[in-house]
Design a protein around this motif. Structure first.
Motif, PDB file in Angstrom:
ATOM      1  N   ALA A   1      15.113   4.110  -6.319  1.00  0.00           N
ATOM      2  CA  ALA A   1      13.886   4.356  -7.077  1.00  0.00           C
ATOM      3  C   ALA A   1      13.238   5.649  -6.585  1.00  0.00           C
ATOM      4  CB  ALA A   1      12.923   3.190  -6.923  1.00  0.00           C
ATOM      5  N   PHE A   2      12.566   6.338  -7.475  1.00  0.00           N
ATOM      6  CA  PHE A   2      11.913   7.606  -7.144  1.00  0.00           C
ATOM      7  C   PHE A   2      11.028   7.454  -5.907  1.00  0.00           C
ATOM      8  CE2 PHE A   2       9.311  11.304  -7.443  1.00  0.00           C
ATOM      9  CZ  PHE A   2      10.015  12.225  -8.192  1.00  0.00           C
ATOM     10  N   TRP A   3      10.205   6.411  -5.892  1.00  0.00           N
ATOM     11  CA  TRP A   3       9.304   6.205  -4.754  1.00  0.00           C
ATOM     12  C   TRP A   3      10.081   6.027  -3.464  1.00  0.00           C
ATOM     13  CZ3 TRP A   3       9.256   2.103  -1.425  1.00  0.00           C
ATOM     14  CH2 TRP A   3       9.950   0.957  -1.828  1.00  0.00           C
ATOM     15  N   ASN A   4      11.222   5.319  -3.517  1.00  0.00           N
ATOM     16  CA  ASN A   4      11.957   5.028  -2.294  1.00  0.00           C
ATOM     17  C   ASN A   4      12.722   6.252  -1.789  1.00  0.00           C
ATOM     18  OD1 ASN A   4      12.487   3.222  -0.195  1.00  0.00           O
ATOM     19  ND2 ASN A   4      14.494   2.771  -1.033  1.00  0.00           N
ATOM     20  N   VAL A   5      13.211   7.090  -2.686  1.00  0.00           N
ATOM     21  CA  VAL A   5      13.843   8.346  -2.256  1.00  0.00           C
ATOM     22  C   VAL A   5      12.790   9.215  -1.574  1.00  0.00           C
ATOM     23  CG1 VAL A   5      14.990  10.463  -3.029  1.00  0.00           C
ATOM     24  CG2 VAL A   5      15.654   8.252  -4.007  1.00  0.00           C
ATOM     25  N   THR A   6      11.585   9.218  -2.126  1.00  0.00           N
ATOM     26  CA  THR A   6      10.483   9.963  -1.520  1.00  0.00           C
ATOM     27  C   THR A   6      10.164   9.411  -0.131  1.00  0.00           C
ATOM     28  OG1 THR A   6       9.558  10.422  -3.705  1.00  0.00           O
ATOM     29  CG2 THR A   6       8.078  10.684  -1.812  1.00  0.00           C
ATOM     30  N   TYR A   7      10.017   8.094  -0.037  1.00  0.00           N
ATOM     31  CA  TYR A   7       9.720   7.482   1.258  1.00  0.00           C
ATOM     32  C   TYR A   7      10.835   7.756   2.266  1.00  0.00           C
ATOM     33  CZ  TYR A   7       9.186   4.139   4.968  1.00  0.00           C
ATOM     34  OH  TYR A   7       9.095   3.574   6.208  1.00  0.00           O
TER      35      TYR A   7
ATOM     36  N   GLY B   1      11.491   4.897  20.803  1.00  0.00           N
ATOM     37  CA  GLY B   1      10.067   5.134  20.909  1.00  0.00           C
ATOM     38  C   GLY B   1       9.388   5.560  19.615  1.00  0.00           C
ATOM     39  N   PHE B   2      10.166   5.778  18.559  1.00  0.00           N
ATOM     40  CA  PHE B   2       9.588   6.220  17.298  1.00  0.00           C
ATOM     41  C   PHE B   2       8.941   5.051  16.566  1.00  0.00           C
ATOM     42  CE2 PHE B   2       9.939   6.732  12.658  1.00  0.00           C
ATOM     43  CZ  PHE B   2       9.066   7.796  12.510  1.00  0.00           C
ATOM     44  N   VAL B   3       7.707   5.234  16.138  1.00  0.00           N
ATOM     45  CA  VAL B   3       6.985   4.247  15.341  1.00  0.00           C
ATOM     46  C   VAL B   3       6.260   5.011  14.238  1.00  0.00           C
ATOM     47  CG1 VAL B   3       5.202   2.468  15.329  1.00  0.00           C
ATOM     48  CG2 VAL B   3       6.639   2.777  17.360  1.00  0.00           C
ATOM     49  N   PRO B   4       6.631   4.771  12.978  1.00  0.00           N
ATOM     50  CA  PRO B   4       5.914   5.451  11.894  1.00  0.00           C
ATOM     51  C   PRO B   4       4.494   4.899  11.753  1.00  0.00           C
ATOM     52  CG  PRO B   4       7.473   3.874  10.999  1.00  0.00           C
ATOM     53  CD  PRO B   4       7.664   3.869  12.489  1.00  0.00           C
ATOM     54  N   PRO B   5       3.604   5.654  11.128  1.00  0.00           N
ATOM     55  CA  PRO B   5       2.230   5.171  10.969  1.00  0.00           C
ATOM     56  C   PRO B   5       2.171   3.983  10.003  1.00  0.00           C
ATOM     57  CG  PRO B   5       2.563   7.158   9.675  1.00  0.00           C
ATOM     58  CD  PRO B   5       3.818   6.958  10.491  1.00  0.00           C
ATOM     59  N   GLN B   6       1.173   3.153  10.188  1.00  0.00           N
ATOM     60  CA  GLN B   6       0.940   2.024   9.275  1.00  0.00           C
ATOM     61  C   GLN B   6       0.579   2.561   7.896  1.00  0.00           C
ATOM     62  OE1 GLN B   6       1.317  -1.274   9.737  1.00  0.00           O
ATOM     63  NE2 GLN B   6       2.178  -0.794  11.725  1.00  0.00           N
ATOM     64  N   PRO B   7       0.988   1.963   6.833  1.00  0.00           N
ATOM     65  CA  PRO B   7       1.625   0.654   6.717  1.00  0.00           C
ATOM     66  C   PRO B   7       3.153   0.721   6.770  1.00  0.00           C
ATOM     67  CG  PRO B   7       1.171   1.453   4.529  1.00  0.00           C
ATOM     68  CD  PRO B   7       0.662   2.505   5.507  1.00  0.00           C
ATOM     69  N   PHE B   8       3.694   1.873   7.132  1.00  0.00           N
ATOM     70  CA  PHE B   8       5.139   2.062   7.125  1.00  0.00           C
ATOM     71  C   PHE B   8       5.780   1.401   8.335  1.00  0.00           C
ATOM     72  CE2 PHE B   8       3.115   5.870   5.218  1.00  0.00           C
ATOM     73  CZ  PHE B   8       3.399   5.570   3.905  1.00  0.00           C
ATOM     74  N   THR B   9       7.060   1.089   8.192  1.00  0.00           N
ATOM     75  CA  THR B   9       7.808   0.473   9.285  1.00  0.00           C
ATOM     76  C   THR B   9       9.093   1.265   9.493  1.00  0.00           C
ATOM     77  OG1 THR B   9       9.123  -0.986   7.869  1.00  0.00           O
ATOM     78  CG2 THR B   9       6.943  -1.806   8.557  1.00  0.00           C
ATOM     79  N   ALA B  10       9.833   0.886  10.503  1.00  0.00           N
ATOM     80  CA  ALA B  10      11.104   1.547  10.803  1.00  0.00           C
ATOM     81  C   ALA B  10      12.261   0.905  10.036  1.00  0.00           C
ATOM     82  CB  ALA B  10      11.366   1.525  12.303  1.00  0.00           C
TER      83      ALA B  10
ATOM     84  N   MET C   1      15.059  -3.040   2.416  1.00  0.00           N
ATOM     85  CA  MET C   1      14.052  -2.290   1.663  1.00  0.00           C
ATOM     86  C   MET C   1      12.676  -2.470   2.287  1.00  0.00           C
ATOM     87  SD  MET C   1      15.312  -0.748  -0.988  1.00  0.00           S
ATOM     88  CE  MET C   1      13.848  -0.560  -1.991  1.00  0.00           C
ATOM     89  N   PRO C   2      11.798  -1.487   2.085  1.00  0.00           N
ATOM     90  CA  PRO C   2      10.395  -1.678   2.494  1.00  0.00           C
ATOM     91  C   PRO C   2       9.827  -2.920   1.821  1.00  0.00           C
ATOM     92  CG  PRO C   2      10.798   0.619   1.964  1.00  0.00           C
ATOM     93  CD  PRO C   2      12.034  -0.151   1.544  1.00  0.00           C
ATOM     94  N   PRO C   3       8.801  -3.523   2.419  1.00  0.00           N
ATOM     95  CA  PRO C   3       8.275  -4.781   1.890  1.00  0.00           C
ATOM     96  C   PRO C   3       7.571  -4.670   0.546  1.00  0.00           C
ATOM     97  CG  PRO C   3       6.923  -3.983   3.696  1.00  0.00           C
ATOM     98  CD  PRO C   3       8.121  -3.090   3.616  1.00  0.00           C
ATOM     99  N   ALA C   4       7.208  -3.460   0.141  1.00  0.00           N
ATOM    100  CA  ALA C   4       6.509  -3.281  -1.129  1.00  0.00           C
ATOM    101  C   ALA C   4       6.773  -1.878  -1.655  1.00  0.00           C
ATOM    102  CB  ALA C   4       5.009  -3.482  -0.927  1.00  0.00           C
ATOM    103  N   VAL C   5       6.510  -1.685  -2.941  1.00  0.00           N
ATOM    104  CA  VAL C   5       6.589  -0.356  -3.533  1.00  0.00           C
ATOM    105  C   VAL C   5       5.408   0.455  -3.018  1.00  0.00           C
ATOM    106  CG1 VAL C   5       6.424   0.943  -5.695  1.00  0.00           C
ATOM    107  CG2 VAL C   5       7.772  -1.168  -5.615  1.00  0.00           C
TER     108      VAL C   5
END
Length: 180
Positions: free
Chosen positions: A51-57, A73-82, A91-95
């Motif tokens: 999906a466009f959004w997921n390629v972007t993410y 040690g890498f942790v992306p900022p909230q609400p994102f996860t590794a 997949m990420p938990p939501a669009v």
């Protein structure tokens, strides 16, 4: 590193990030959650991965990780996860909506600018190891060039997708970013 090298690297990196942002801004809501690729029959991927959004993410996540320079040690900022590191391709938990991802993009653009324009020879030479490197380390500097290519690859992919579906995706080619 000399200012010449740092500034040239930033201007091209910033241009790639600007191109990605142009693609995201040009994407109408009706295409945000749809698949970017038509035929993936030989290499199936999980639903929604293309999906466009997921390629972007995906592109932003890896930019963030590569600026950090290590999975450890890498942790992306909230609400994102590794979740991008999940070997099973979860997949990420939501669009993620466009504004959320554009905010992530803006913060990464600033982080990238600071990181690259202040890069020292010692930092540039730091060895980095990622699973895709076949067990060999690469320099932090080379990792950044690799990351720049990754961003540009996906920006071009998203513009190709938009160009096939809307009459004027407004790509606004960026030759190099400003010095701001």
């Amino acid at each position: 590193m000399t200012d010449l090298w740092r500034n040239a690297l930033w201007r091209q990196f910033g241009a790639a990030i600007d191109m990605l942002d142009n693609a995201v801004r040009a994407c109408p809501g009706s295409l945000w959650t749809g698949p970017v690729w038509i035929d993936y029959s030989e290499h199936p991927v999980p639903d929604g991965f293309t999906a466009f959004w997921n390629v972007t993410y995906h592109t932003l996540f890896w930019l963030d990780l590569y600026l950090f320079g290590s999975e450890e040690g890498f942790v992306p900022p909230q609400p994102f996860t590794a979740i991008e590191l999940d070997p099973d391709g979860a997949m990420p938990p939501a669009v993620y909506d466009k504004e959320l991802l554009r905010g992530y993009l803006a913060s990464l653009r600033a982080k990238c600018r600071t990181t690259l324009t202040e890069l020292t020879d010692e930092q540039a030479a730091r060895p980095c190891l990622f699973p895709w490197s076949g067990g060999e380390t690469i320099s932090y500097f080379e990792l950044q060039i690799y990351s720049l290519r990754h961003i540009q690859e996906h920006a071009a992919q998203l513009f190709l997708f938009l160009g096939q579906r809307i009459t004027e995706p407004n790509d606004n080619w960026v030759a190099r970013t400003g010095t701001e």
